[in-house]
Design a protein around this motif. Structure first.
Motif, PDB file in Angstrom:
ATOM      1  N   PRO A  93     -50.068 -37.159  -3.495  1.00  0.00           N
ATOM      2  CA  PRO A  93     -49.081 -38.199  -3.180  1.00  0.00           C
ATOM      3  C   PRO A  93     -49.617 -39.617  -3.302  1.00  0.00           C
ATOM      4  O   PRO A  93     -48.836 -40.568  -3.384  1.00  0.00           O
ATOM      5  CB  PRO A  93     -48.692 -37.880  -1.730  1.00  0.00           C
ATOM      6  N   LEU A  94     -50.938 -39.776  -3.327  1.00  0.00           N
ATOM      7  CA  LEU A  94     -51.546 -41.098  -3.478  1.00  0.00           C
ATOM      8  C   LEU A  94     -51.893 -41.406  -4.924  1.00  0.00           C
ATOM      9  O   LEU A  94     -52.501 -42.447  -5.215  1.00  0.00           O
ATOM     10  CB  LEU A  94     -52.808 -41.197  -2.611  1.00  0.00           C
ATOM     11  N   GLY A  95     -51.538 -40.506  -5.851  1.00  0.00           N
ATOM     12  CA  GLY A  95     -51.816 -40.728  -7.263  1.00  0.00           C
ATOM     13  C   GLY A  95     -53.178 -40.258  -7.708  1.00  0.00           C
ATOM     14  O   GLY A  95     -53.572 -40.509  -8.854  1.00  0.00           O
ATOM     15  N   GLU A  96     -53.917 -39.552  -6.859  1.00  0.00           N
ATOM     16  CA  GLU A  96     -55.230 -39.041  -7.231  1.00  0.00           C
ATOM     17  C   GLU A  96     -55.077 -37.752  -8.030  1.00  0.00           C
ATOM     18  O   GLU A  96     -54.282 -36.880  -7.669  1.00  0.00           O
ATOM     19  CB  GLU A  96     -56.078 -38.779  -5.989  1.00  0.00           C
ATOM     20  N   PRO A  97     -55.834 -37.585  -9.125  1.00  0.00           N
ATOM     21  CA  PRO A  97     -55.701 -36.373  -9.945  1.00  0.00           C
ATOM     22  C   PRO A  97     -56.227 -35.143  -9.220  1.00  0.00           C
ATOM     23  O   PRO A  97     -57.284 -35.182  -8.586  1.00  0.00           O
ATOM     24  CB  PRO A  97     -56.545 -36.698 -11.182  1.00  0.00           C
ATOM     25  N   LEU A  98     -55.488 -34.043  -9.318  1.00  0.00           N
ATOM     26  CA  LEU A  98     -55.888 -32.761  -8.745  1.00  0.00           C
ATOM     27  C   LEU A  98     -56.178 -31.727  -9.825  1.00  0.00           C
ATOM     28  O   LEU A  98     -56.404 -30.560  -9.510  1.00  0.00           O
ATOM     29  CB  LEU A  98     -54.795 -32.229  -7.809  1.00  0.00           C
ATOM     30  N   ASP A  99     -56.145 -32.143 -11.093  1.00  0.00           N
ATOM     31  CA  ASP A  99     -56.325 -31.218 -12.203  1.00  0.00           C
ATOM     32  C   ASP A  99     -57.632 -31.457 -12.960  1.00  0.00           C
ATOM     33  O   ASP A  99     -57.769 -31.058 -14.117  1.00  0.00           O
ATOM     34  CB  ASP A  99     -55.153 -31.330 -13.174  1.00  0.00           C
ATOM     35  N   LEU A 109     -46.111 -50.464 -10.312  1.00  0.00           N
ATOM     36  CA  LEU A 109     -46.234 -49.927  -8.964  1.00  0.00           C
ATOM     37  C   LEU A 109     -44.848 -49.730  -8.382  1.00  0.00           C
ATOM     38  O   LEU A 109     -44.027 -50.654  -8.375  1.00  0.00           O
ATOM     39  CB  LEU A 109     -47.057 -50.876  -8.084  1.00  0.00           C
ATOM     40  N   GLN A 110     -44.587 -48.531  -7.901  1.00  0.00           N
ATOM     41  CA  GLN A 110     -43.278 -48.174  -7.351  1.00  0.00           C
ATOM     42  C   GLN A 110     -43.407 -47.964  -5.845  1.00  0.00           C
ATOM     43  O   GLN A 110     -44.226 -47.172  -5.381  1.00  0.00           O
ATOM     44  CB  GLN A 110     -42.766 -46.889  -8.005  1.00  0.00           C
ATOM     45  N   PRO A 111     -42.614 -48.670  -5.024  1.00  0.00           N
ATOM     46  CA  PRO A 111     -42.671 -48.464  -3.574  1.00  0.00           C
ATOM     47  C   PRO A 111     -42.264 -47.038  -3.202  1.00  0.00           C
ATOM     48  O   PRO A 111     -41.331 -46.469  -3.779  1.00  0.00           O
ATOM     49  CB  PRO A 111     -41.681 -49.496  -3.024  1.00  0.00           C
ATOM     50  N   LEU A 112     -42.964 -46.467  -2.222  1.00  0.00           N
ATOM     51  CA  LEU A 112     -42.618 -45.132  -1.762  1.00  0.00           C
ATOM     52  C   LEU A 112     -41.422 -45.154  -0.827  1.00  0.00           C
ATOM     53  O   LEU A 112     -40.654 -44.194  -0.783  1.00  0.00           O
ATOM     54  CB  LEU A 112     -43.814 -44.481  -1.056  1.00  0.00           C
ATOM     55  N   PHE A 113     -41.272 -46.219  -0.054  1.00  0.00           N
ATOM     56  CA  PHE A 113     -40.159 -46.321   0.882  1.00  0.00           C
ATOM     57  C   PHE A 113     -39.242 -47.438   0.403  1.00  0.00           C
ATOM     58  O   PHE A 113     -39.644 -48.598   0.365  1.00  0.00           O
ATOM     59  CB  PHE A 113     -40.655 -46.623   2.294  1.00  0.00           C
ATOM     60  N   ILE A 181     -45.312 -28.879  -1.235  1.00  0.00           N
ATOM     61  CA  ILE A 181     -45.581 -29.389   0.105  1.00  0.00           C
ATOM     62  C   ILE A 181     -46.122 -28.257   0.973  1.00  0.00           C
ATOM     63  O   ILE A 181     -45.409 -27.279   1.230  1.00  0.00           O
ATOM     64  CB  ILE A 181     -44.312 -29.971   0.753  1.00  0.00           C
ATOM     65  N   GLY A 182     -47.364 -28.362   1.390  1.00  0.00           N
ATOM     66  CA  GLY A 182     -47.939 -27.395   2.312  1.00  0.00           C
ATOM     67  C   GLY A 182     -48.165 -26.015   1.748  1.00  0.00           C
ATOM     68  O   GLY A 182     -48.387 -25.064   2.505  1.00  0.00           O
ATOM     69  N   GLN A 183     -48.128 -25.853   0.419  1.00  0.00           N
ATOM     70  CA  GLN A 183     -48.360 -24.557  -0.197  1.00  0.00           C
ATOM     71  C   GLN A 183     -49.860 -24.334  -0.392  1.00  0.00           C
ATOM     72  O   GLN A 183     -50.670 -25.245  -0.269  1.00  0.00           O
ATOM     73  CB  GLN A 183     -47.632 -24.468  -1.540  1.00  0.00           C
ATOM     74  N   SER A 184     -50.228 -23.111  -0.721  1.00  0.00           N
ATOM     75  CA  SER A 184     -51.627 -22.787  -0.966  1.00  0.00           C
ATOM     76  C   SER A 184     -52.034 -23.246  -2.366  1.00  0.00           C
ATOM     77  O   SER A 184     -51.192 -23.447  -3.251  1.00  0.00           O
ATOM     78  CB  SER A 184     -51.859 -21.283  -0.831  1.00  0.00           C
ATOM     79  N   PHE A 219     -46.505 -35.307   4.509  1.00  0.00           N
ATOM     80  CA  PHE A 219     -45.314 -36.090   4.836  1.00  0.00           C
ATOM     81  C   PHE A 219     -44.937 -37.024   3.691  1.00  0.00           C
ATOM     82  O   PHE A 219     -43.755 -37.249   3.409  1.00  0.00           O
ATOM     83  CB  PHE A 219     -45.570 -36.894   6.110  1.00  0.00           C
ATOM     84  N   LEU A 220     -45.931 -37.559   2.974  1.00  0.00           N
ATOM     85  CA  LEU A 220     -45.673 -38.513   1.894  1.00  0.00           C
ATOM     86  C   LEU A 220     -45.283 -37.840   0.578  1.00  0.00           C
ATOM     87  O   LEU A 220     -44.750 -38.513  -0.310  1.00  0.00           O
ATOM     88  CB  LEU A 220     -46.909 -39.379   1.657  1.00  0.00           C
ATOM     89  N   ALA A 221     -45.560 -36.553   0.426  1.00  0.00           N
ATOM     90  CA  ALA A 221     -45.381 -35.890  -0.866  1.00  0.00           C
ATOM     91  C   ALA A 221     -43.970 -36.067  -1.443  1.00  0.00           C
ATOM     92  O   ALA A 221     -43.822 -36.477  -2.602  1.00  0.00           O
ATOM     93  CB  ALA A 221     -45.748 -34.413  -0.759  1.00  0.00           C
ATOM     94  N   PRO A 222     -42.897 -35.764  -0.718  1.00  0.00           N
ATOM     95  CA  PRO A 222     -41.574 -35.938  -1.328  1.00  0.00           C
ATOM     96  C   PRO A 222     -41.238 -37.393  -1.633  1.00  0.00           C
ATOM     97  O   PRO A 222     -40.522 -37.677  -2.594  1.00  0.00           O
ATOM     98  CB  PRO A 222     -40.621 -35.340  -0.283  1.00  0.00           C
TER      99      PRO A 222
END
Length: 280
Positions: A93-99, A109-113, A181-184, A219-222
């Motif tokens: 959710p913070l834009g960090e790569p997980l792959d 830059l796009q606001p989250l809220f 969200i919250g998955q393994s 919480f931030l993911a969606p």
């Protein structure tokens, strides 16, 4: 804030640390959603107030924080770097790569809220979104611009239905976003591999906050997935966002609510849970 070449920064002090939630004092001019600069390895954003303190969620390494530490308030809201380079990537959710790939270079830059447009400002739902499930497409067709909730017990195919809908957009010029969200980690890898085998991942974005991530990031993911979708929407593209799943998001928010000393509410869920989900 700058005035005549002088930079004015509002600073505060950490008064309490509690599993990803911090209490701050000395910030009379801060607003909800504003970014807090804790340290080089951690930042956060304001999520609430009490009569004497400011409540903020920690994003990053909480171990780098300590009671009595001075913090600075950024003049910008929490934002995510977005752009076409996000397609084909798995990101936090913070834009960090997980792959294991390089950090994606965003265009803006796009606001989250951000406040959603009013009903009268929205275009009517006139075009169908093909899901690939014949019974749904013929009996209860979905429209582009419509939200649909998939309800069912565990292991009844809710994720499969959402992934099949994404695979059906391969030739429809629709940008797909899968929000985990919250998955393994194992389930995330399986879904990502299915999207890759279906040749849809190169035009899709995966935003993931697994069970190993903090409740703040879950919480931030969606919100992050919606920020990515809003970028492509403003480029004139149609976007399909699949949230998997909002029950885990409610669990994360319930945990944060208890840490924020808010009542959990009806059936152990906070009273504003449905309002939060209506924002996506």
């Amino acid at each position: 804030m700058e005035m005549s070449g002088v930079t004015v920064r509002e600073t505060g002090t950490i008064t309490e640390l509690r599993q990803g939630v911090v209490k701050l004092s000395g910030l009379p001019g801060c607003v909800l959603g504003q970014v807090i600069e804790f340290s080089v390895r951690a930042q956060g954003f304001i999520i609430g107030f009490t009569r004497t303190d400011v409540l903020a969620l920690v994003l990053g390494q909480e171990s780098s924080l300590a009671v009595g530490q001075r913090v600075e308030v950024s003049q910008q809201p929490l934002r995510l770097s977005v752009g076409p380079a996000l397609c084909g990537r798995v990101l936090s959710p913070l834009g960090e790569p997980l792959d294991a790939g390089p950090h994606p270079q965003g265009e803006t830059l796009q606001p989250l809220f951000q406040e959603a447009p009013g009903i009268m400002a929205r275009a009517p739902v006139e075009r169908q979104l093909v899901t690939g499930v014949r019974m749904i497409d013929t009996m209860i067709p979905l429209g582009r611009g419509q939200r649909e909730l998939i309800i069912g017990d565990r292991m009844t195919g809710k994720t499969s239905l959402g992934v099949d809908a994404m695979l059906s957009q391969r030739d429809q010029q629709v940008v797909c976003i899968y929000c985990s969200i919250g998955q393994s980690h194992q389930k995330l890898r399986q879904v990502t591999q299915v999207l890759r085998d279906g040749h849809i991942l190169e035009s899709a974005v995966v935003v993931a906050a697994t069970a190993a991530h903090s409740a703040s990031e879950q919480f931030l993911a969606p919100y992050a997935a919606c920020a990515v979708g809003e970028y492509f929407m403003r480029q004139g593209r149609d976007v399909l966002v699949v949230f998997d799943d909002l029950s885990k998001h409610a669990w994360a928010y319930r945990q944060l609510s208890l840490l924020l000393e808010r009542p959990p509410g009806r059936e152990a869920y906070p009273g504003d849970m449905f309002f939060i989900h209506s924002q996506f």
